[in-house]
Design a protein around this motif. Structure first.
Motif, mmCIF file in Angstrom:
data_model
loop_
_atom_site.group_PDB
_atom_site.id
_atom_site.type_symbol
_atom_site.label_atom_id
_atom_site.label_comp_id
_atom_site.label_asym_id
_atom_site.label_seq_id
_atom_site.Cartn_x
_atom_site.Cartn_y
_atom_site.Cartn_z
ATOM 1 N N MET A 1 0.832 -1.197 0.000
ATOM 2 C CA MET A 1 0.000 0.000 0.000
ATOM 3 C C MET A 1 0.875 1.259 0.000
ATOM 4 S SD MET A 1 -1.368 2.634 2.088
ATOM 5 C CE MET A 1 -1.488 2.143 3.795
ATOM 6 N N GLU A 16 -5.092 6.169 0.554
ATOM 7 C CA GLU A 16 -4.376 4.901 0.473
ATOM 8 C C GLU A 16 -4.503 4.395 -0.957
ATOM 9 O OE1 GLU A 16 -5.768 2.195 3.436
ATOM 10 O OE2 GLU A 16 -5.238 3.514 5.112
ATOM 11 N N ALA A 17 -3.386 3.983 -1.547
ATOM 12 C CA ALA A 17 -3.386 3.555 -2.943
ATOM 13 C C ALA A 17 -2.865 2.127 -3.054
ATOM 14 C CB ALA A 17 -2.530 4.489 -3.785
ATOM 15 N N TYR A 18 -3.575 1.340 -3.838
ATOM 16 C CA TYR A 18 -3.196 -0.050 -4.084
ATOM 17 C C TYR A 18 -2.851 -0.273 -5.559
ATOM 18 C CZ TYR A 18 -5.118 -0.459 0.559
ATOM 19 O OH TYR A 18 -5.357 -0.281 1.905
ATOM 20 N N SER A 19 -3.283 0.633 -6.413
ATOM 21 C CA SER A 19 -2.940 0.650 -7.835
ATOM 22 C C SER A 19 -3.289 2.042 -8.339
ATOM 23 C CB SER A 19 -3.704 -0.415 -8.619
ATOM 24 O OG SER A 19 -5.091 -0.119 -8.626
ATOM 25 N N ASP A 21 -5.525 2.896 -10.362
ATOM 26 C CA ASP A 21 -6.970 3.102 -10.435
ATOM 27 C C ASP A 21 -7.691 2.648 -9.168
ATOM 28 O OD1 ASP A 21 -6.574 0.430 -10.809
ATOM 29 O OD2 ASP A 21 -7.525 0.329 -12.787
ATOM 30 N N LYS A 22 -6.939 2.435 -8.095
ATOM 31 C CA LYS A 22 -7.546 2.164 -6.795
ATOM 32 C C LYS A 22 -6.871 3.043 -5.745
ATOM 33 C CE LYS A 22 -8.933 -1.488 -3.585
ATOM 34 N NZ LYS A 22 -8.813 -2.915 -3.200
ATOM 35 N N VAL A 23 -7.279 4.302 -5.771
ATOM 36 C CA VAL A 23 -6.775 5.310 -4.836
ATOM 37 C C VAL A 23 -7.963 5.728 -3.973
ATOM 38 C CG1 VAL A 23 -5.679 7.556 -4.583
ATOM 39 C CG2 VAL A 23 -5.055 6.065 -6.512
ATOM 40 N N ILE A 24 -7.880 5.437 -2.684
ATOM 41 C CA ILE A 24 -9.022 5.615 -1.791
ATOM 42 C C ILE A 24 -8.775 6.821 -0.878
ATOM 43 C CG2 ILE A 24 -10.442 4.528 -0.016
ATOM 44 C CD1 ILE A 24 -9.369 1.799 -1.089
ATOM 45 N N VAL A 286 -10.398 10.978 -9.714
ATOM 46 C CA VAL A 286 -10.120 11.221 -8.296
ATOM 47 C C VAL A 286 -9.165 12.413 -8.219
ATOM 48 C CG1 VAL A 286 -9.208 10.161 -6.163
ATOM 49 C CG2 VAL A 286 -10.390 8.755 -7.847
ATOM 50 N N VAL A 291 -3.678 10.934 -6.930
ATOM 51 C CA VAL A 291 -3.441 9.884 -7.921
ATOM 52 C C VAL A 291 -2.010 9.956 -8.435
ATOM 53 C CG1 VAL A 291 -4.102 8.996 -10.185
ATOM 54 C CG2 VAL A 291 -5.866 9.743 -8.580
#
Length: 306
Positions: A1, A16-19, A21-24, A286, A291
């Protein structure tokens, strides 16, 4: 992460980013602008409260790093200015740290998950409180350590005699200390300055643009001059970079009609003849600072994990 921070003069946004296109997004806190210990305490709290231990801490920041010395210059965050920020934060936090200027992060976000997808060269243009930019080539920032490339807003290049409409302008002073910068007359505040100079009318930039869209003569002249001032430098930038797309963010990009008019003027001045739009509104879904920071963090993690 990857734990991401978008550091502005007013607020720190966290994600928190996991990829890519997955930035929360995880919320925001006030920026301690004058107290470095308080600033670090905010970072430590967010690390402690993260859902999982981060592999990298990534920052998008409203400022620049000297590419040779690593010294930060953050005009709106005095407690960070003058520090070798990456090295200091890595020592204090005990984690790998990557930092980039916010315009660079915006450009990286647009190149990866926004309007620049599929293009080798992407120019991210900010038309907001200031005029700024960043350059991405084949998925990476053209200047990984600095934050200066693409900063078209600064330098005494503004045209002072406009033929159509016929206007002669002074060299407006810029916050960077020079006169005649695009930032001083083509930013949101610059449009307001230009409108007042031409018509002795004080209006904010959204009102000026809305009046232009409605056909108001005074606003129409102001925007015509604004386009004439900005289109030439952007065409030169395009000729230098060969960007496949120029993605525009910032408050001025909220008017699709304005960006479309700027696009037509720039394409008319470029050496390359585009049969499609070149200057387009940003599309990152986002917060682009978060990002872009996430992408930098993920790239750095792949490097250190290899």
């Amino acid at each position: 992460m990857i734990l991401c921070f978008d550091i502005g003069g007013t607020a720190i946004k966290v994600a928190e980013a996991y990829s890519a296109d997955k930035v929360i997004p995880k919320g925001r806190v006030a920026t301690p602008t004058d107290d470095f210990d308080a600033f670090v305490a905010v970072l430590k709290d967010e690390i402690d409260n993260a859902n999982t231990q981060p592999e990298v801490i990534a920052f998008s920041m409203a400022g620049v790093l000297d590419p040779e010395t690593g010294v930060a210059n953050m005009a709106n965050i005095p407690c960070l200015t003058g520090r070798k920020l990456q090295a200091e934060l890595e020592t204090i936090l005990g984690l790998p740290v990557v930092l980039a200027n916010d315009a660079d992060c915006f450009a990286l976000a647009e190149a990866t998950v926004g309007a620049g997808r599929g293009h080798d060269v992407v120019f991210g243009l900010i038309l907001g409180t200031g005029v700024g930019g960043g350059v991405v080539v084949r998925g990476a920032l053209i200047n990984g350590a600095g934050g200066f490339a693409g900063e078209i807003g600064h330098g005494p290049i503004t045209q002072r005699i406009i033929d159509d409409p016929a206007v002669t302008l002074p060299a407006f002073e810029c916050g960077c200390g020079q006169a005649g910068c695009l930032d001083a007359i083509c930013s949101a505040r610059g449009v307001e300055r230009l409108h007042h100079h031409l018509h002795a009318i004080r209006q904010d930039s959204p009102a000026i643009v809305a009046n232009w869209e409605a056909g108001d003569p005074a606003a129409s002249q102001t925007i015509a001059v604004w386009i004439a001032l900005l289109a030439g430098p952007l065409a030169v930038m395009e000729n230098m970079l060969g960007a496949g797309i120029v993605a525009v963010g910032g408050g001025m990009s909220n008017s699709p009609a304005l960006i479309a008019a700027l696009d037509v003027a720039v394409r008319d001045r470029c050496l390359r003849r585009f049969e499609r739009p070149l200057i387009v509104p940003a599309q990152c879904p986002v917060e682009p600072g978060l990002v872009g920071a996430a992408i930098l963090g993920l790239q750095h993690y792949k490097t250190i994990a290899a």
